[in-house]
Design an enzyme around this catalytic site. Structure first.
Site, mmCIF file in Angstrom:
data_model
loop_
_atom_site.group_PDB
_atom_site.id
_atom_site.type_symbol
_atom_site.label_atom_id
_atom_site.label_comp_id
_atom_site.label_asym_id
_atom_site.label_seq_id
_atom_site.Cartn_x
_atom_site.Cartn_y
_atom_site.Cartn_z
ATOM 1 C CB THR A 1 26.324 45.784 39.450
ATOM 2 O OG1 THR A 1 25.833 44.472 39.276
ATOM 3 C CG2 THR A 1 26.764 46.230 40.608
ATOM 4 C CD GLU B 1 29.171 43.487 42.202
ATOM 5 O OE1 GLU B 1 29.941 44.306 41.890
ATOM 6 O OE2 GLU B 1 28.500 42.669 41.409
ATOM 7 C CE LYS C 1 36.501 30.508 28.092
ATOM 8 N NZ LYS C 1 35.525 31.375 27.948
ATOM 9 C CD1 TRP D 1 41.230 30.135 28.066
ATOM 10 C CD2 TRP D 1 41.432 30.887 30.095
ATOM 11 N NE1 TRP D 1 40.494 29.521 28.742
ATOM 12 C CE2 TRP D 1 40.433 30.229 29.971
ATOM 13 C CE3 TRP D 1 41.989 31.570 31.070
ATOM 14 C CZ2 TRP D 1 39.946 29.631 31.266
ATOM 15 C CZ3 TRP D 1 41.194 31.575 32.400
ATOM 16 C CH2 TRP D 1 40.300 30.477 32.371
#
Ligand code: ADP
Length: 543
Positions: free
Chosen positions: A185, A330, A440, A445
């Site tokens: 990856t 993964e 942020k 957020w």
């Protein structure tokens, strides 16, 4: 008391032999690197895989040797998958679009012994081969008639190797935890990290995909994996497709809208799997030509967030069910799919909300969201935290990379996905953002993904990216970077007006910038790190 059941190892070679025996006339169709369509049956694929296993032996390949591939989705790539893993070697698929320094790194880090390459990528290897001191030979995936002139040393021709062998070969049986394949990856920073799949994880992952109740795959299916075989084993299509007895349709090098549309219609494709970027091209082509799909039933969209506008267009214009999936290299890769529960169907607007989420777990995967202290957060659909996973086909560590492994797992061994998400009481997970992409603003957020989703619904915007740009008062504020549809003159004010009311007021981007093109990485994902770099000194009009 122990169960008294046989302990038979899960082997990848079982898949192809099972498929050949059970579905003797099922077809595998491929667009080759030369451009023609090639077709053969499952038993022919099995026979040639056995021949290739013998050819690998004849080259001196031993169990655990790494066999690199730099290749399109075709039948020959499928044969390499089965032959190399089946004989006990490790199939290491590589993304040809990786920057040269990363390709050099992964060939050497994985210690590839041979590399199989499609003719298209010969020029790439001609440039790089001197950096691969340990590679013993290169196998060009073509026949003698199409063998190109090349400056690459130690070259073999695929079909010549095969021709020298019969198929009198028995697949060996060994520990199911043995490595079967590898995929690196590419992080946005640092070197790529190697994920090593096992026979067990690969077979289990295939069975897990086939257990998703809303994604029926069987002998009547014709599956088009547009997702590359160099990207997480084409999300497992080459394995679960054969277990299910589905027709496989490999697109080879032609991934543009017109070529995909032709292949879908010509081969009666019912299910197509790929990242949002390819569907943008395909849907654009269908719009321009005013054509409709006649056979396509489902698309599985993953790799990055599937815009709601795309899910809606598939359904409303074509009657095609677009299913969003989420996963990672993964995770082999599948973690969740978003299929509304029966009680949620009926009202399309509501359904679209659900389909816009990343979805519910696939059996064999568990997930949790945690706060910054690692404490589990409630599944209330509101609490946002980092998403961690574990499961039978999730990595337990990167290959030969202690530094990455030290950071990748929590104290209980769960894998950190790097995604921020919510989980609602019905079990639907929604990605808010990547940990590093979330904006942020004044301690709150803002999800760049949500903003992009809303902005790209504007009919005159082809593609959008939102990044956080530094702001004196708010720390960060969102900047929308957009590509206009061809011929459009849409303005900054038009776009902001369009967004008003669709999103919380304080989410409204502080500015809109139009560009001709957005940067995409080797797997088609937006490269936000590049954009952040490009706009790092951008001064917002709100400063
Ligand atoms: P893949 O692209 O096959 O999913 P990668 O390992 O290249 O695998 O990337 C994994 C990351 O891609 C995830 O952690 C997530 O950030 C993002 N991703 C994958 N699928 C989705 C999705 N449906 N929506 C949003 N982000 C996604």
């Amino acid at each position: 008391m122990r169960g008294l059941m046989m302990d038979r190892p899960l082997m990848i070679s079982q898949i192809i032999e099972f498929a050949a025996m059970n579905f003797p006339d099922q077809e595998i169709v491929s667009r080759t690197a030369e451009g023609e369509l090639h077709r053969y049956t499952y038993p022919e694929a099995a026979k040639r895989s056995r021949q290739l296993a013998k050819a690998l032996q004849a080259l001196g390949v031993q169990p655990e040797d790494r066999i690199g591939t730099i290749a399109w989705n075709t039948y020959r790539h499928l044969e390499i998958y089965y032959a190399s893993s089946g004989m006990g070697a490790i199939c290491h698929t590589m993304n040809p679009r990786l920057p040269a320094d990363q390709l050099i790194y992964i060939v050497n880090h994985a210690k590839d012994r041979f590399i199989f390459v499609d003719t298209t990528f010969l020029p790439l290897l001609e440039k790089l081969h001197q950096h691969f001191p340990d590679v013993e030979g290169f196998v060009v995936m073509t026949d003698e008639a199409h063998m190109p002139e090349t400056t690459l040393p130690r070259v073999h021709c695929y079909e010549t190797l095969l021709k020298a062998q019969d198929d009198d070969y028995r697949w060996p049986e060994f520990d199911e935890h043995t490595a079967s394949s590898m995929c690196y990856t590419s992080g946005t920073t640092g070197n790529p990290k190697g994920v090593v799949y096992s026979h067990r994880s690969t077979v289990l992952h295939a069975m897990m995909v086939l257990s998703i109740s809303g994604v029926p795959i069987n002998e009547d299916s014709s599956i088009l994996p547009v997702v590359p075989m160099f990207h997480v084993n084409a999300w497992g299509v080459p394995y679960f497709g054969l277990i299910a007895g589905a027709k496989l349709v490999f697109p080879g090098p032609k991934l543009d809208g017109p070529s995909l549309a032709e292949l879908i219609e010509g081969e009666g494709v019912t299910d197509a799997w790929g990242v949002p970027t390819v569907w943008l091209g395909l849907l654009g082509h269908m719009r321009q030509t005013g054509s409709k799909f006649t056979t396509l039933k489902r698309t599985l969209i993953g790799g990055s967030a599937a815009p709601r506008a795309m899910i809606a267009e598939f359904r409303e214009k074509h009657g095609v069910e677009a299913i969003q999936g989420w996963g990672m290299t993964e995770m082999s890769p599948l973690g969740t799919v978003s299929i509304p529960r029966p009680s949620m169907r009926g009202n399309w607007d509501k359904e679209l909300e659900i389909r816009g989420k990343q979805g519910r777990l696939v059996f064999g995967v568990e997930m949790k969201i945690v706060d910054s202290n690692g404490q589990p957060l409630p599944h209330d659909g509101r609490s946002q935290g980092e998403l961690l996973v574990r499961g039978n086909a999730v990595v337990s560590g990167y290959y030969d990379n202690p530094e990455a492994n030290a950071k990748a797992f929590d104290s209980e061994g769960w894998f950190r996905t790097g995604d921020v998400s919510t989980i609602d009481p019905d079990g639907f997970m929604e990605i808010v953002d990547r940990v590093k992409d979330v904006i942020k603003s004044g301690g709150e957020w803002i999800s760049s993904i949500d903003l992009e989703n809303e902005a790209v619904a504007h009919p005159e915007l082809a593609e959008c990216a939102v990044i956080g740009v530094s702001h004196k008062k708010w720390a960060e504020r969102p900047l929308l970077i957009a590509v206009r549809e061809q011929g459009s003159n849409v303005t900054r004010e038009d776009v902001l007006k369009f967004l008003e009311g669709r999103i919380a007021k304080w989410w409204l981007p502080d500015d809109v910038v139009f560009v001709d093109e957005l940067p995409h990485g080797a797997t088609g994902k937006l490269q936000k790190a590049k954009l952040r770099d490009q706009f790092k000194d951008y001064s917002l009009p709100t400063e």
